[in-house]
Design an enzyme around this catalytic site. Sequence first.
Site, short mmCIF file in Angstrom:
data_model
loop_
_atom_site.label_atom_id
_atom_site.label_comp_id
_atom_site.label_asym_id
_atom_site.label_seq_id
_atom_site.Cartn_x
_atom_site.Cartn_y
_atom_site.Cartn_z
N ASN A 111 0.75 -1.12 -0.03
CA ASN A 111 0.14 -0.03 -0.04
C ASN A 111 0.88 1.45 -0.05
OD1 ASN A 111 -2.09 -1.78 0.25
ND2 ASN A 111 -2.46 -1.61 2.09
N VAL A 112 0.41 2.19 -0.81
CA VAL A 112 1.00 3.46 -0.79
C VAL A 112 0.47 4.61 0.15
CG1 VAL A 112 1.90 3.10 -3.13
CG2 VAL A 112 -0.39 3.99 -2.52
N HIS B 28 6.01 -0.55 -2.52
CA HIS B 28 5.45 0.10 -3.75
C HIS B 28 5.45 1.62 -3.55
CE1 HIS B 28 3.41 -3.66 -4.96
NE2 HIS B 28 4.58 -3.76 -5.18
N CYS C 71 10.82 21.08 -9.09
CA CYS C 71 11.62 20.81 -7.95
C CYS C 71 12.46 22.18 -7.62
CB CYS C 71 12.71 19.92 -8.55
SG CYS C 71 13.90 20.09 -7.19
N CYS D 141 16.45 22.12 -8.41
CA CYS D 141 16.82 22.31 -9.83
C CYS D 141 15.84 22.35 -10.98
CB CYS D 141 17.46 20.72 -10.00
SG CYS D 141 16.38 19.33 -10.53
N GLY E 188 -5.48 -9.04 2.73
CA GLY E 188 -6.08 -7.93 1.78
C GLY E 188 -5.13 -7.79 0.51
N ASN F 94 -9.09 -12.47 3.50
CA ASN F 94 -9.51 -12.07 2.29
C ASN F 94 -10.91 -12.46 2.19
OD1 ASN F 94 -10.17 -11.19 -0.04
ND2 ASN F 94 -7.90 -11.06 -0.78
N PRO F 95 -11.72 -11.55 2.08
CA PRO F 95 -13.20 -11.84 2.11
C PRO F 95 -13.31 -12.63 0.51
CG PRO F 95 -13.01 -9.54 1.75
CD PRO F 95 -11.70 -9.77 2.17
C1 BV8 Z 1 8.88 -5.08 -11.60
C2 BV8 Z 1 2.04 1.42 -6.81
C3 BV8 Z 1 10.70 -5.33 -13.08
C4 BV8 Z 1 1.46 2.55 -7.84
C5 BV8 Z 1 1.67 -0.54 -7.73
C6 BV8 Z 1 4.78 -6.08 -18.15
C7 BV8 Z 1 5.60 -4.98 -17.93
C8 BV8 Z 1 6.57 -4.73 -16.62
C9 BV8 Z 1 6.23 -5.43 -15.65
C10 BV8 Z 1 5.29 -6.57 -15.76
C11 BV8 Z 1 4.59 -6.83 -16.78
N1 BV8 Z 1 4.00 -7.90 -16.71
C12 BV8 Z 1 4.06 -8.33 -15.42
C13 BV8 Z 1 4.94 -7.40 -14.95
C14 BV8 Z 1 5.52 -7.28 -13.44
C15 BV8 Z 1 4.57 -6.44 -12.71
C16 BV8 Z 1 3.37 -6.97 -12.29
O1 BV8 Z 1 3.42 -7.75 -11.49
N2 BV8 Z 1 2.39 -6.82 -13.02
C17 BV8 Z 1 1.11 -7.62 -12.65
C18 BV8 Z 1 -0.16 -6.92 -12.72
C19 BV8 Z 1 0.94 -8.90 -13.51
N3 BV8 Z 1 5.25 -5.88 -11.69
C20 BV8 Z 1 6.15 -4.74 -11.75
O2 BV8 Z 1 6.12 -4.05 -12.73
C21 BV8 Z 1 6.99 -4.45 -10.52
N4 BV8 Z 1 8.27 -4.12 -11.06
O3 BV8 Z 1 8.49 -6.05 -12.26
O4 BV8 Z 1 10.11 -4.47 -12.16
C22 BV8 Z 1 12.04 -4.65 -13.34
C23 BV8 Z 1 12.97 -5.51 -13.11
C24 BV8 Z 1 14.34 -4.93 -13.10
C25 BV8 Z 1 14.44 -3.66 -13.70
C26 BV8 Z 1 13.40 -2.80 -14.08
C27 BV8 Z 1 11.98 -3.22 -13.67
C28 BV8 Z 1 6.11 -3.09 -9.85
C29 BV8 Z 1 4.91 -3.42 -9.39
C30 BV8 Z 1 4.63 -2.13 -8.53
C31 BV8 Z 1 3.38 -1.65 -9.31
N5 BV8 Z 1 2.87 -0.51 -8.44
N6 BV8 Z 1 1.19 0.27 -7.01
C32 BV8 Z 1 0.01 3.00 -7.28
O5 BV8 Z 1 -0.49 2.51 -6.18
O6 BV8 Z 1 -0.58 3.62 -8.06
S1 BV8 Z 1 1.01 -2.09 -7.75
C33 BV8 Z 1 -0.64 -2.12 -6.94
O7 BV8 Z 1 -1.13 -3.24 -6.94
C34 BV8 Z 1 -0.94 -1.56 -5.58
O8 BV8 Z 1 0.36 -1.27 -5.20
C35 BV8 Z 1 -1.26 -2.64 -4.92
O9 BV8 Z 1 -0.91 -2.61 -3.63
C36 BV8 Z 1 -0.88 -3.84 -5.74
C37 BV8 Z 1 -1.37 -5.12 -5.51
O10 BV8 Z 1 -2.93 -5.00 -5.48
P1 BV8 Z 1 -3.61 -5.46 -4.17
O11 BV8 Z 1 -3.01 -4.57 -2.85
O12 BV8 Z 1 -3.61 -6.84 -4.22
O13 BV8 Z 1 -5.01 -5.01 -4.33
P2 BV8 Z 1 -6.16 -5.47 -5.24
O14 BV8 Z 1 -7.12 -4.51 -5.45
O15 BV8 Z 1 -5.47 -6.30 -6.58
O16 BV8 Z 1 -6.71 -6.37 -4.30
C38 BV8 Z 1 -7.41 -6.07 -3.19
C39 BV8 Z 1 -7.55 -7.45 -2.39
O17 BV8 Z 1 -8.11 -7.01 -1.25
C40 BV8 Z 1 -8.82 -8.24 -3.30
O18 BV8 Z 1 -8.25 -9.48 -3.17
C41 BV8 Z 1 -9.86 -8.17 -2.20
O19 BV8 Z 1 -10.68 -9.63 -2.32
C42 BV8 Z 1 -9.41 -7.91 -0.90
N7 BV8 Z 1 -10.32 -7.13 0.05
C43 BV8 Z 1 -11.11 -6.24 -0.53
N8 BV8 Z 1 -11.69 -5.93 1.04
C44 BV8 Z 1 -11.12 -6.38 1.88
C45 BV8 Z 1 -10.12 -7.38 1.37
N9 BV8 Z 1 -9.26 -8.03 1.88
C46 BV8 Z 1 -9.35 -7.87 3.32
N10 BV8 Z 1 -10.28 -7.09 3.98
C47 BV8 Z 1 -11.19 -6.41 3.18
N11 BV8 Z 1 -11.95 -5.60 4.03
ZN ZN Z 2 15.54 18.36 -8.26
#
Ligand code: BV8
Ligand code: ZN
Length: 252
Positions: free
Chosen positions: A100-101, A117, A153, A156, A193, A219-220
């Site tokens: 989470n952010v 993240h 910035c 810079c 979550g 997780n629900p």
């Molecule tokens: C990397 C910040 C490589 C931003 C986020 C193609 C191109 C490039 C990369 C990729 C690609 N294909 C795959 C990848 C890898 C990619 C990836 O994993 N993609 C996925 C979608 C397939 N990963 C990346 O790109 C990562 N970096 O691979 O770099 C690299 C290597 C070397 C050199 C350079 C690069 C970086 C990933 C980070 C992305 N940034 N967030 C922003 O917030 O805007 S990710 C984003 O998803 C959020 O951070 C979020 O936290 C995260 C995960 O989602 P969840 O937290 O799980 O949230 P979601 O909505 O999905 O699910 C919520 C859950 O809660 C559900 O299950 C629901 O049922 C449950 N819920 C609901 N209510 C409740 C509950 N649970 C409990 N209680 C409740 N009440």
């Molecule tokens: Zn700067």
Amino acid sequence: MDERIINALRAATRVVVFTGAGVSAESGIPTFRDKQTGLWEQFDASELATPDAFERDPPLVWGWYEWRRGLVLGAQPNAGHRAIAAMADHVPYFTLITQNVDDLHERAGSSDVLHLHGELSRPYCEACRRHYVYPEGIPDVLPGGTRLQPPRCTACGARIRPGVVWFGERVPELPWVAAREAAKHCEVFLCCGTSALVQPAASLADIAIAAGATTVQVNPNPTDLDTSVTVAIRGPSGIVLPQLVSEAWGYP
Ligand code: BV8
Ligand code: ZN
């Protein structure tokens, strides 16, 4: 609650909690993959959370993050955040890793949170990477759908960017190494979550499972982890986590 979890928690010296957007859902923060609320219906969040999107349309992306930052400023930590903070008082070596952010874990009392993240509240300069200090009086709440030019910035003059890790960007090395080590050596791993879809963060659960930890999902809804964790608890973190802490250690 399943006795295996309660006994494992009471006996554990090393516990890891790994959270995703679902833990902030009960604070009113939209999760990542639910239909975006408000004026962002027409956008797929993962289309906005990329360096290309920011290059293509900086005001659109900066406005989206400022809208989200405003939501977090207006939100409060929920009982799930508070239970996680309370858990740390009962465990000798406790590690909180979040995707989470938002800063709701910190505002609930958690410290040393590993943000894989990035953080909404810490935008920085694209060139010199200095952290951006919001000037006094900047509107904290931006209506959804508002486009806003990213600031410059003061040191810079380069563009300020959101303090988050976008898709295609590497997760920060220090938190990632610390998170991986904690997952490798813990006795209990609580995955709360998260849809467990985003890599490399989601692989932490696999590391804990492979290391023989007692692994629990809260997780629900079902996720791919359901079949590999020790116990999958179907329920909201704001209800389940206080119950877990209360049954394990008698929650105040
Ligand atoms: C990397 C910040 C490589 C931003 C986020 C193609 C191109 C490039 C990369 C990729 C690609 N294909 C795959 C990848 C890898 C990619 C990836 O994993 N993609 C996925 C979608 C397939 N990963 C990346 O790109 C990562 N970096 O691979 O770099 C690299 C290597 C070397 C050199 C350079 C690069 C970086 C990933 C980070 C992305 N940034 N967030 C922003 O917030 O805007 S990710 C984003 O998803 C959020 O951070 C979020 O936290 C995260 C995960 O989602 P969840 O937290 O799980 O949230 P979601 O909505 O999905 O699910 C919520 C859950 O809660 C559900 O299950 C629901 O049922 C449950 N819920 C609901 N209510 C409740 C509950 N649970 C409990 N209680 C409740 N009440
Ligand atoms: Zn700067």
